[in-house]
Design a protein around this motif. Structure first.
Motif, PDB file in Angstrom:
ATOM      1  N   ILE A 100       0.827  -1.090  -0.097  1.00  0.00           N
ATOM      2  CA  ILE A 100      -0.138   0.002  -0.122  1.00  0.00           C
ATOM      3  C   ILE A 100       1.139   1.213  -0.011  1.00  0.00           C
ATOM      4  CG2 ILE A 100      -1.732   1.325   1.298  1.00  0.00           C
ATOM      5  CD1 ILE A 100      -2.992  -1.241   2.246  1.00  0.00           C
ATOM      6  N   ASN A 101       1.868   1.205   0.890  1.00  0.00           N
ATOM      7  CA  ASN A 101       2.828   2.334   0.924  1.00  0.00           C
ATOM      8  C   ASN A 101       3.598   2.750  -0.342  1.00  0.00           C
ATOM      9  OD1 ASN A 101       3.915   4.633   2.519  1.00  0.00           O
ATOM     10  ND2 ASN A 101       5.963   3.475   2.253  1.00  0.00           N
ATOM     11  N   VAL A 104       1.071   4.216  -2.730  1.00  0.00           N
ATOM     12  CA  VAL A 104       0.655   5.802  -2.126  1.00  0.00           C
ATOM     13  C   VAL A 104       1.743   6.486  -2.672  1.00  0.00           C
ATOM     14  CG1 VAL A 104       0.393   7.236  -0.337  1.00  0.00           C
ATOM     15  CG2 VAL A 104      -1.029   5.071  -0.428  1.00  0.00           C
ATOM     16  N   GLY A 116      -2.592  10.270  -3.441  1.00  0.00           N
ATOM     17  CA  GLY A 116      -2.162   9.487  -2.315  1.00  0.00           C
ATOM     18  C   GLY A 116      -3.510   9.064  -1.624  1.00  0.00           C
ATOM     19  N   ALA A 117      -3.986   9.843  -0.903  1.00  0.00           N
ATOM     20  CA  ALA A 117      -5.172   9.416   0.033  1.00  0.00           C
ATOM     21  C   ALA A 117      -6.141   8.621  -0.797  1.00  0.00           C
ATOM     22  CB  ALA A 117      -5.953  10.784   0.474  1.00  0.00           C
ATOM     23  N   ASN A 120      -4.608   4.978  -1.020  1.00  0.00           N
ATOM     24  CA  ASN A 120      -4.860   4.599   0.135  1.00  0.00           C
ATOM     25  C   ASN A 120      -6.070   3.882   0.720  1.00  0.00           C
ATOM     26  OD1 ASN A 120      -3.121   3.780   2.596  1.00  0.00           O
ATOM     27  ND2 ASN A 120      -4.401   5.427   3.612  1.00  0.00           N
ATOM     28  N   ASP A 124      -6.620   0.162   1.203  1.00  0.00           N
ATOM     29  CA  ASP A 124      -6.713  -0.533   2.552  1.00  0.00           C
ATOM     30  C   ASP A 124      -7.989  -1.307   2.512  1.00  0.00           C
ATOM     31  OD1 ASP A 124      -6.084  -0.647   5.252  1.00  0.00           O
ATOM     32  OD2 ASP A 124      -7.772   0.750   5.672  1.00  0.00           O
TER      33      ASP A 124
END
Length: 182
Positions: A100-101, A104, A116-117, A120, A124
């Protein structure tokens, strides 16, 4: 084993190739085949894997993108989501948080301020589903089949009010997949 920077670079190269394929309306394997220098193993794995499972990945993304259709998503964000969802579902050596990181960070670098948000949030939700299904099935190996059944998620309309133990119970391919892993 590749260095972490090598893995990040491979993800970026895979994004370039997926973007090229999307822009030209061709299979993701086509731009991969015409590269002057042979792409590294991880880039090849990601591009071919996303290409082979694009329908399943898109269905999983669409099911978790509240208020967004795939057609409305920026092309780069969609391809980053496909890469991230593929790594979450098949990248068994990659922890969920790392996959995930990485997605992002690529989204922040190549997308808009909100990318990015957005990435994410969707990844998630996908990670939660994959985590629950792999736990319910007792499988250590993940595959895109874990993404198939958004209706088997405890938060879906089909399972509201039922216990989460039912997760994965009706997911097509689960029994077949367990036999292949054993």
């Amino acid at each position: 084993m590749p260095r972490p920077d090598d893995r990040s670079d491979a993800r970026e190269r895979a994004l370039y190739l997926l973007y090229e394929a999307y822009s030209k309306g061709i299979s993701p394997a086509d731009p991969l085949a015409v590269q002057v220098l042979e792409p590294d193993a991880l880039t090849t794995l990601l591009v071919v894997g996303v290409g082979e499972h694009v329908e399943e990945l898109d269905a999983a993304i669409a099911a978790r993108a509240k208020g967004w259709s795939l057609a409305r998503m920026p092309v780069l964000d969609l391809n980053i989501l496909r890469l991230g969802a593929y790594e979450l579902s098949l990248g068994s050596d990659i922890p969920f948080a790392v996959a995930i990181n990485e997605a992002v960070e690529i989204g922040k670098r190549f997308g808009s301020e909100e990318s990015g948000a957005f990435i994410n949030g969707i990844l998630d939700r996908i990670a939660d589903i994959v985590r629950k299904k792999t736990t319910a099935e007792g499988t250590a190996r993940r595959s895109p089949r874990h993404l198939r059944c958004p209706e088997s998620h405890p938060g879906s309309a089909r399972f509201r009010g039922r216990r989460p133990a039912a997760v994965g119970a009706r997911c097509p391919g689960s029994a077949r997949e367990r036999r292949q892993v054993d």
